[in-house]
Design a protein around this motif. Structure first.
Motif, PDB file in Angstrom:
ATOM      1  N   GLU A   1     -27.776  25.038 -20.283  1.00 40.65           N
ATOM      2  CA  GLU A   1     -27.294  26.401 -20.497  1.00 40.65           C
ATOM      3  C   GLU A   1     -26.513  26.500 -21.797  1.00 40.65           C
ATOM      4  O   GLU A   1     -26.676  27.450 -22.560  1.00 40.65           O
ATOM      5  CB  GLU A   1     -26.424  26.844 -19.321  1.00 40.65           C
ATOM      6  CG  GLU A   1     -27.192  27.091 -18.048  1.00 40.65           C
ATOM      7  CD  GLU A   1     -26.293  27.423 -16.869  1.00 40.65           C
ATOM      8  OE1 GLU A   1     -25.063  27.520 -17.058  1.00 40.65           O
ATOM      9  OE2 GLU A   1     -26.828  27.580 -15.762  1.00 40.65           O
TER      10      GLU A   1
ATOM     11  N   TYR B   1     -28.927  26.456 -24.721  1.00 40.08           N
ATOM     12  CA  TYR B   1     -29.563  27.758 -24.907  1.00 40.08           C
ATOM     13  C   TYR B   1     -28.598  28.740 -25.566  1.00 40.08           C
ATOM     14  O   TYR B   1     -28.981  29.500 -26.460  1.00 40.08           O
ATOM     15  CB  TYR B   1     -30.046  28.326 -23.568  1.00 40.08           C
ATOM     16  CG  TYR B   1     -31.158  27.535 -22.921  1.00 40.08           C
ATOM     17  CD1 TYR B   1     -32.153  26.924 -23.674  1.00 40.08           C
ATOM     18  CD2 TYR B   1     -31.225  27.401 -21.549  1.00 40.08           C
ATOM     19  CE1 TYR B   1     -33.178  26.206 -23.080  1.00 40.08           C
ATOM     20  CE2 TYR B   1     -32.242  26.679 -20.937  1.00 40.08           C
ATOM     21  CZ  TYR B   1     -33.214  26.094 -21.713  1.00 40.08           C
ATOM     22  OH  TYR B   1     -34.225  25.379 -21.124  1.00 40.08           O
ATOM     23  N   GLU B   2     -27.359  28.730 -25.116  1.00 39.56           N
ATOM     24  CA  GLU B   2     -26.354  29.628 -25.701  1.00 39.56           C
ATOM     25  C   GLU B   2     -26.128  29.300 -27.175  1.00 39.56           C
ATOM     26  O   GLU B   2     -26.027  30.192 -28.020  1.00 39.56           O
ATOM     27  CB  GLU B   2     -25.037  29.516 -24.924  1.00 39.56           C
ATOM     28  CG  GLU B   2     -23.980  30.484 -25.390  1.00 39.56           C
ATOM     29  CD  GLU B   2     -22.701  30.371 -24.578  1.00 39.56           C
ATOM     30  OE1 GLU B   2     -21.690  30.947 -25.024  1.00 39.56           O
ATOM     31  OE2 GLU B   2     -22.702  29.712 -23.525  1.00 39.56           O
ATOM     32  N   TYR B   3     -26.065  28.009 -27.517  1.00 43.28           N
ATOM     33  CA  TYR B   3     -25.880  27.592 -28.900  1.00 43.28           C
ATOM     34  C   TYR B   3     -27.036  28.075 -29.773  1.00 43.28           C
ATOM     35  O   TYR B   3     -26.828  28.614 -30.862  1.00 43.28           O
ATOM     36  CB  TYR B   3     -25.765  26.064 -28.977  1.00 43.28           C
ATOM     37  CG  TYR B   3     -25.900  25.514 -30.366  1.00 43.28           C
ATOM     38  CD1 TYR B   3     -24.858  25.631 -31.279  1.00 43.28           C
ATOM     39  CD2 TYR B   3     -27.071  24.890 -30.777  1.00 43.28           C
ATOM     40  CE1 TYR B   3     -24.982  25.136 -32.569  1.00 43.28           C
ATOM     41  CE2 TYR B   3     -27.199  24.391 -32.051  1.00 43.28           C
ATOM     42  CZ  TYR B   3     -26.164  24.510 -32.948  1.00 43.28           C
ATOM     43  OH  TYR B   3     -26.289  24.020 -34.213  1.00 43.28           O
TER      44      TYR B   3
ATOM     45  N   THR C   1     -29.056  30.567 -29.214  1.00 42.54           N
ATOM     46  CA  THR C   1     -29.015  32.023 -29.313  1.00 42.54           C
ATOM     47  C   THR C   1     -27.980  32.463 -30.335  1.00 42.54           C
ATOM     48  O   THR C   1     -28.261  33.309 -31.202  1.00 42.54           O
ATOM     49  CB  THR C   1     -28.680  32.637 -27.934  1.00 42.54           C
ATOM     50  OG1 THR C   1     -29.642  32.194 -26.990  1.00 42.54           O
ATOM     51  CG2 THR C   1     -28.672  34.151 -27.996  1.00 42.54           C
ATOM     52  N   LEU C   2     -26.783  31.901 -30.254  1.00 38.37           N
ATOM     53  CA  LEU C   2     -25.734  32.270 -31.207  1.00 38.37           C
ATOM     54  C   LEU C   2     -26.100  31.867 -32.634  1.00 38.37           C
ATOM     55  O   LEU C   2     -25.823  32.602 -33.585  1.00 38.37           O
ATOM     56  CB  LEU C   2     -24.406  31.631 -30.802  1.00 38.37           C
ATOM     57  CG  LEU C   2     -23.759  32.185 -29.537  1.00 38.37           C
ATOM     58  CD1 LEU C   2     -22.520  31.377 -29.174  1.00 38.37           C
ATOM     59  CD2 LEU C   2     -23.401  33.644 -29.719  1.00 38.37           C
TER      60      LEU C   2
END
Length: 116
Positions: free
Chosen positions: A70, A73-75, A77-78
């Protein structure tokens, strides 16, 4: 009298043949092997505890793996958002409401006069 003596000894011999383990599990034998039974009980408890600890560790590893995915994925996306917003066109659009514009002229270099 021999017949009654034979009758009494025959059933006893028959019982011994029918149940050979009866002599093995007597009170004296049980008392002499109590430390061994306690050792086996301790091993069983340790085996069960080890299984529970292994299950608990596997659950923690799986939870950490899910959390790591997770965060990855967040990294990503950012990172893609930052790359998009740092493009020149996007920067111009973001600064228009502030009244800032791109300068078309070349900057001038200022030079300090030398004193004699």
């Amino acid at each position: 009298m021999e017949e009654t003596g034979n009758k009494k000894t025959e059933p006893a011999a028959g019982n011994a043949l029918r149940n050979p383990l009866k002599g093995l599990f007597n009170y004296q034998w049980m008392l002499s092997n109590i430390p061994f039974f306690l050792f086996l009980s301790l091993l069983a408890v340790l085996y069960i505890a080890n299984g529970h600890m292994a299950d608990k560790t596997m659950r923690r590893i799986n939870a950490t793996t899910v959390e790591l995915k997770e965060l990855q994925y967040e990294y990503k996306t950012l990172k893609s958002e930052v790359m998009f917003k740092s493009e020149e066109v996007q920067m111009v659009k973001a600064t228009e409401p502030l009244g800032l514009k791109v300068v078309k002229e070349m900057p001038q270099r200022l030079q300090q006069e030398k004193k004699p």
